[in-house]
Design a protein around this motif. Structure first.
Motif, PDB file in Angstrom:
ATOM      1  N   UNK A  31      13.994  95.839  60.057  1.00  0.00           N
ATOM      2  CA  UNK A  31      14.827  94.676  60.368  1.00  0.00           C
ATOM      3  C   UNK A  31      14.130  93.768  61.378  1.00  0.00           C
ATOM      4  N   UNK A  32      14.619  92.544  61.453  1.00  0.00           N
ATOM      5  CA  UNK A  32      14.127  91.556  62.390  1.00  0.00           C
ATOM      6  C   UNK A  32      14.235  92.144  63.796  1.00  0.00           C
ATOM      7  N   UNK A  33      13.151  92.064  64.559  1.00  0.00           N
ATOM      8  CA  UNK A  33      13.151  92.648  65.898  1.00  0.00           C
ATOM      9  C   UNK A  33      12.047  92.024  66.743  1.00  0.00           C
ATOM     10  N   UNK A  34      12.073  92.332  68.028  1.00  0.00           N
ATOM     11  CA  UNK A  34      10.987  91.985  68.933  1.00  0.00           C
ATOM     12  C   UNK A  34      10.333  93.284  69.385  1.00  0.00           C
ATOM     13  N   UNK A  35       9.005  93.327  69.333  1.00  0.00           N
ATOM     14  CA  UNK A  35       8.285  94.544  69.678  1.00  0.00           C
ATOM     15  C   UNK A  35       8.591  95.034  71.091  1.00  0.00           C
ATOM     16  N   UNK A  36       8.855  94.121  72.012  1.00  0.00           N
ATOM     17  CA  UNK A  36       9.091  94.514  73.404  1.00  0.00           C
ATOM     18  C   UNK A  36      10.220  95.527  73.542  1.00  0.00           C
ATOM     19  N   UNK A  37      11.202  95.448  72.677  1.00  0.00           N
ATOM     20  CA  UNK A  37      12.335  96.377  72.698  1.00  0.00           C
ATOM     21  C   UNK A  37      11.877  97.817  72.470  1.00  0.00           C
ATOM     22  N   UNK A  38      10.867  98.002  71.617  1.00  0.00           N
ATOM     23  CA  UNK A  38      10.446  99.334  71.204  1.00  0.00           C
ATOM     24  C   UNK A  38       9.209  99.846  71.944  1.00  0.00           C
ATOM     25  N   UNK A  39       8.358  98.944  72.402  1.00  0.00           N
ATOM     26  CA  UNK A  39       7.108  99.368  73.045  1.00  0.00           C
ATOM     27  C   UNK A  39       7.346  99.817  74.477  1.00  0.00           C
ATOM     28  N   UNK A  40       8.200  99.121  75.205  1.00  0.00           N
ATOM     29  CA  UNK A  40       8.614  99.595  76.518  1.00  0.00           C
ATOM     30  C   UNK A  40       7.778  99.149  77.704  1.00  0.00           C
ATOM     31  N   UNK A  41       6.775  98.295  77.516  1.00  0.00           N
ATOM     32  CA  UNK A  41       5.998  97.813  78.661  1.00  0.00           C
ATOM     33  C   UNK A  41       6.777  96.721  79.370  1.00  0.00           C
ATOM     34  N   UNK A  42       6.826  96.801  80.691  1.00  0.00           N
ATOM     35  CA  UNK A  42       7.450  95.756  81.488  1.00  0.00           C
ATOM     36  C   UNK A  42       6.543  95.429  82.654  1.00  0.00           C
ATOM     37  N   UNK A  43       6.451  94.183  83.062  1.00  0.00           N
ATOM     38  CA  UNK A  43       7.155  93.040  82.483  1.00  0.00           C
ATOM     39  C   UNK A  43       6.583  92.694  81.108  1.00  0.00           C
ATOM     40  N   UNK A  44       7.241  91.792  80.403  1.00  0.00           N
ATOM     41  CA  UNK A  44       6.839  91.420  79.043  1.00  0.00           C
ATOM     42  C   UNK A  44       5.753  90.339  79.068  1.00  0.00           C
ATOM     43  N   UNK A  45       4.652  90.662  79.736  1.00  0.00           N
ATOM     44  CA  UNK A  45       3.529  89.723  79.834  1.00  0.00           C
ATOM     45  C   UNK A  45       2.337  90.230  79.030  1.00  0.00           C
ATOM     46  N   UNK A  46       2.602  90.760  77.849  1.00  0.00           N
ATOM     47  CA  UNK A  46       1.573  91.355  77.011  1.00  0.00           C
ATOM     48  C   UNK A  46       1.730  90.855  75.578  1.00  0.00           C
ATOM     49  N   UNK A  47       0.737  91.126  74.773  1.00  0.00           N
ATOM     50  CA  UNK A  47       0.763  90.704  73.373  1.00  0.00           C
ATOM     51  C   UNK A  47       0.330  91.875  72.484  1.00  0.00           C
ATOM     52  N   UNK A  48       0.627  91.772  71.210  1.00  0.00           N
ATOM     53  CA  UNK A  48       0.084  92.697  70.221  1.00  0.00           C
ATOM     54  C   UNK A  48      -0.839  91.905  69.301  1.00  0.00           C
ATOM     55  N   UNK A  49      -1.862  92.573  68.831  1.00  0.00           N
ATOM     56  CA  UNK A  49      -2.783  91.959  67.863  1.00  0.00           C
ATOM     57  C   UNK A  49      -2.624  92.698  66.543  1.00  0.00           C
ATOM     58  N   UNK A  50      -2.343  91.968  65.490  1.00  0.00           N
ATOM     59  CA  UNK A  50      -2.137  92.549  64.160  1.00  0.00           C
ATOM     60  C   UNK A  50      -3.278  92.121  63.260  1.00  0.00           C
TER      61      UNK A  50
END
Length: 135
Positions: free
Chosen positions: A102-121
């Motif tokens: 489902x539609x989501x934001x990775x930050x919810x599941x990855x758990x790193x805080x603060x949300x000043x990071x990115x994922x590369x796909x």
């Protein structure tokens, strides 16, 4: 450093992603696909479940992706020079398997805080709506 251009940075700011970024040659992408196929053949149960995480620890081919200067330069343009690879995950979509995320934001599941990071796909094979690309 090869920087993202102004349009790409605006896209990231406005939409939360930048795509496409040309980071692999056809030869490099083919080598990655062959490495996945080799691992699946040699160790058939390795890339199931949690085995799809952090393959860069055991595969020089995947470790090389983590050090790809084109990827790291793009990431640096967004978050700066302090870059840490927090993990890698293979999302392998077998042609005979159906699935839905489902539609989501990775930050919810990855758990790193603060949300000043990115994922590369990276898409290693053709990615389109018929075979379940990200949108």
């Amino acid at each position: 450093m090869n920087s993202l251009n102004v349009k790409q940075l605006e896209d990231y700011e406005n939409h939360g992603f930048v795509s496409p970024i040309d980071v692999l040659t056809l030869e490099e992408a083919t080598k990655i696909k062959e490495e996945i196929e080799y691992i699946e053949k040699k160790w058939p149960n390795e890339l199931i479940g949690l085995g799809r995480n952090n393959v860069h620890y055991i595969s020089p081919v995947f470790d090389k992706i983590c050090h790809n200067s084109k990827i790291l330069d793009a990431v640096e343009c967004i978050i700066g020079k302090n870059i840490l690879i927090g993990g890698t995950t293979l999302f392998i979509k077998d042609p005979d398997k159906k699935g839905f995320v489902s539609w989501h934001q990775d930050a919810k599941y990855i758990g790193f805080e603060p949300h000043n990071w990115v994922t590369a796909w990276l898409a290693i094979t053709e990615a389109n709506e018929e075979n379940g690309c990200m949108r």
